[in-house]
Motif scaffolding. Sequence first.
Motif, PDB file in Angstrom:
ATOM      1  N   THR A  52      -6.793   0.968  -6.632  1.00  0.00           N
ATOM      2  CA  THR A  52      -7.095  -0.228  -6.076  1.00  0.00           C
ATOM      3  C   THR A  52      -6.890  -1.226  -7.109  1.00  0.00           C
ATOM      4  OG1 THR A  52      -8.621   0.843  -4.509  1.00  0.00           O
ATOM      5  CG2 THR A  52      -8.617  -1.445  -4.497  1.00  0.00           C
ATOM      6  N   ARG A  53      -6.159  -2.213  -6.913  1.00  0.00           N
ATOM      7  CA  ARG A  53      -5.711  -3.008  -8.057  1.00  0.00           C
ATOM      8  C   ARG A  53      -7.053  -3.902  -8.189  1.00  0.00           C
ATOM      9  NH1 ARG A  53      -1.729  -4.987 -10.917  1.00  0.00           N
ATOM     10  NH2 ARG A  53      -0.390  -3.699  -9.734  1.00  0.00           N
ATOM     11  N   THR A  73      -7.605   7.208  -5.204  1.00  0.00           N
ATOM     12  CA  THR A  73      -7.476   5.854  -4.795  1.00  0.00           C
ATOM     13  C   THR A  73      -7.101   5.192  -6.086  1.00  0.00           C
ATOM     14  OG1 THR A  73      -9.486   5.618  -4.248  1.00  0.00           O
ATOM     15  CG2 THR A  73      -8.042   6.004  -2.493  1.00  0.00           C
ATOM     16  N   ASP A  76      -0.662  -2.723  -4.805  1.00  0.00           N
ATOM     17  CA  ASP A  76      -2.080  -3.339  -4.676  1.00  0.00           C
ATOM     18  C   ASP A  76      -3.135  -1.896  -4.388  1.00  0.00           C
ATOM     19  OD1 ASP A  76      -1.850  -6.006  -4.645  1.00  0.00           O
ATOM     20  OD2 ASP A  76      -0.759  -5.947  -2.833  1.00  0.00           O
ATOM     21  N   HIS A  77      -2.584  -1.076  -3.794  1.00  0.00           N
ATOM     22  CA  HIS A  77      -3.451   0.259  -3.239  1.00  0.00           C
ATOM     23  C   HIS A  77      -2.593   1.448  -3.113  1.00  0.00           C
ATOM     24  CE1 HIS A  77      -7.041   2.248  -1.732  1.00  0.00           C
ATOM     25  NE2 HIS A  77      -6.082   2.934  -0.758  1.00  0.00           N
ATOM     26  N   ARG A  84       0.988  -1.303   0.064  1.00  0.00           N
ATOM     27  CA  ARG A  84       0.096  -0.071   0.137  1.00  0.00           C
ATOM     28  C   ARG A  84       0.661   1.465  -0.127  1.00  0.00           C
ATOM     29  NH1 ARG A  84      -3.078  -1.456   5.400  1.00  0.00           N
ATOM     30  NH2 ARG A  84      -3.172   0.833   5.571  1.00  0.00           N
ATOM     31  N   HIS A 136      -2.976   5.397  -2.641  1.00  0.00           N
ATOM     32  CA  HIS A 136      -3.598   6.875  -2.431  1.00  0.00           C
ATOM     33  C   HIS A 136      -2.934   8.091  -2.630  1.00  0.00           C
ATOM     34  CE1 HIS A 136      -4.582  10.028   0.903  1.00  0.00           C
ATOM     35  NE2 HIS A 136      -5.340  10.129   0.074  1.00  0.00           N
ATOM     36  N   PHE A 155      -6.005  -0.835 -12.375  1.00  0.00           N
ATOM     37  CA  PHE A 155      -6.617  -0.455 -11.067  1.00  0.00           C
ATOM     38  C   PHE A 155      -8.029   0.138 -11.252  1.00  0.00           C
ATOM     39  CE2 PHE A 155      -2.015   0.211 -10.733  1.00  0.00           C
ATOM     40  CZ  PHE A 155      -1.761  -0.166  -9.425  1.00  0.00           C
TER      41      PHE A 155
END
Lengths: 211, 211
Positions: free
Chosen positions: B207-208, B205, B162-163, B5, B165, B190
Amino acid sequence: MSLTRIHNFSISLDGFATGEPQSLEAPFGHAGQRLHRWMMATRSWDAEAGSTGVDNAYAERHGPGIGAEIMGSHKFGPPGWHDDPDWKGWWGPNPPFHTPTFVLTHHARPSIEMEGGTTFHFIEATPAEALETAREAAGGQDVRIGGGPSMVRDFLAAGLVDHMHLVQVPIVLGRGVRLWDGLEGVEAAFDVEAVSSPSGVTHFTFTRKAS
Amino acid sequence: MSLTRIHNFSISLDGFATGEPQSLEAPFGHAGQRLHRWMMATRSWDAEAGSTGVDNAYAERHGPGIGAEIMGSHKFGPPGWHDDPDWKGWWGPNPPFHTPTFVLTHHARPSIEMEGGTTFHFIEATPAEALETAREAAGGQDVRIGGGPSMVRDFLAAGLVDHMHLVQVPIVLGRGVRLWDGLEGVEAAFDVEAVSSPSGVTHFTFTRKAS
Ligand SMILES: NC(=O)c1ccc[n+]([C@@H]2O[C@H](COP(=O)([O-])OP(=O)(O)OC[C@H]3O[C@@H](n4cnc5c(N)ncnc54)[C@H](OP(=O)(O)O)[C@@H]3O)[C@@H](O)[C@H]2O)c1
Ligand SMILES: NC(=O)c1ccc[n+]([C@@H]2O[C@H](COP(=O)([O-])OP(=O)(O)OC[C@H]3O[C@@H](n4cnc5c(N)ncnc54)[C@H](OP(=O)(O)O)[C@@H]3O)[C@@H](O)[C@H]2O)c1
């Protein structure tokens, strides 16, 4: 007072307002239609099925109050358009400008009167001179700066823009022509507002601070 | 499952995550504190007067669930830090990481145990190897990629995030180190969401997508 305005100017996350290479088949290069899908999905573009939310509210501001447009040579046509004496822009017989429209170019030619109120004039002039000419033609209304990015940059750098509406599309284009180059600190002259839309794009308005 | 992340990673409109030049006096160069003012104004930073809205909701996600961080050499210290055997990072005796923290560097040195659970380890490794090492140290929790932009770019390019921000601050920095270079099309992997805050910043954001 007649303002100088920019509307619906779309950029990628990395600041590109067009992909590459620009051509007759692909006016936005490898960006395709990705920068403007948000707009095509609104009621202002698709009168039957288009959306009527925040994207449309912004999109509709393109026309009202505008008395003239100034655009760059690469918005008017693909590379080499000036070698084709019959080229009259991308937009068919009735272009979506409906006002005098000044094309900045080093390859001036006689004016072209189209249907629906658009007349293309071809001028070689500094941004300030072009604005003076367009302002006169606008008959007291506002002047729209139509893009592409190179000429928008020139008008911003010259301090000539009163209002700018940008739309940031969440894609990384990687190459093309950037909006922001050479504009360090440009935000200082503006009140900036951001609003993201359920469609995924984010609208930015830059409104010149009262001086 | 342990995720990789990125949190509170702040960029300018033109995509710079730091200004220039980086130095002991100015870790973010000419950007100063402008990229992180949004965060300093939240409750997570200013426990008494900080805001408790959307900016804070995102800012607070930095710590929970994280078992290790990986950071770049230029986040750990100013140019030349590796010539100073006493340099222990910018953050004083109790750094805000509270986990094993792996510094990617070509100038490895012995590990440094700090107060509050942070231990700095210095490693030379590919992004995938570093992640494997950090994942082991994280004891089943997530691994945070701490930046700066150069190493974030490497981890994104390797498909290891994976994530993410991001926080876009409405300023044009003009120079520094860009996040997006070399990442054409990175958004395809994403789901991207954008939300603008009353403070003026916009949170993204990434996000995969489930595969
Ligand atoms: N993202 C958006 O919302 C948006 C909006 C509009 C357009 N676009 C796209 O942007 C691209 C075009 O942008 P661009 O940055 O490549 O070019 P542009 O800004 O459209 O045009 C630049 C060209 O205009 C001429 N010009 C500019 N200033 C001049 C002056 N003061 N005097 C005389 N001529 C002048 C020069 O061409 P010559 O020397 O050849 O005459 C110059 O190379 C196209 O792909 C278009 O589809 C995107
Ligand atoms: N905007 C934000 O939210 C944010 C977040 C964090 C940091 N920052 C700022 O970003 C700046 C630093 O970013 P940066 O892009 O310049 O550098 P960086 O990503 O922090 O560090 C890059 C350096 O780390 C080392 N490195 C990277 N990968 C490595 C590998 N696989 N193996 C060994 N060493 C490796 C190399 O340094 P050596 O060869 O010298 O060891 C490389 O030059 C600072 O100004 C910092 O304050 C901003």
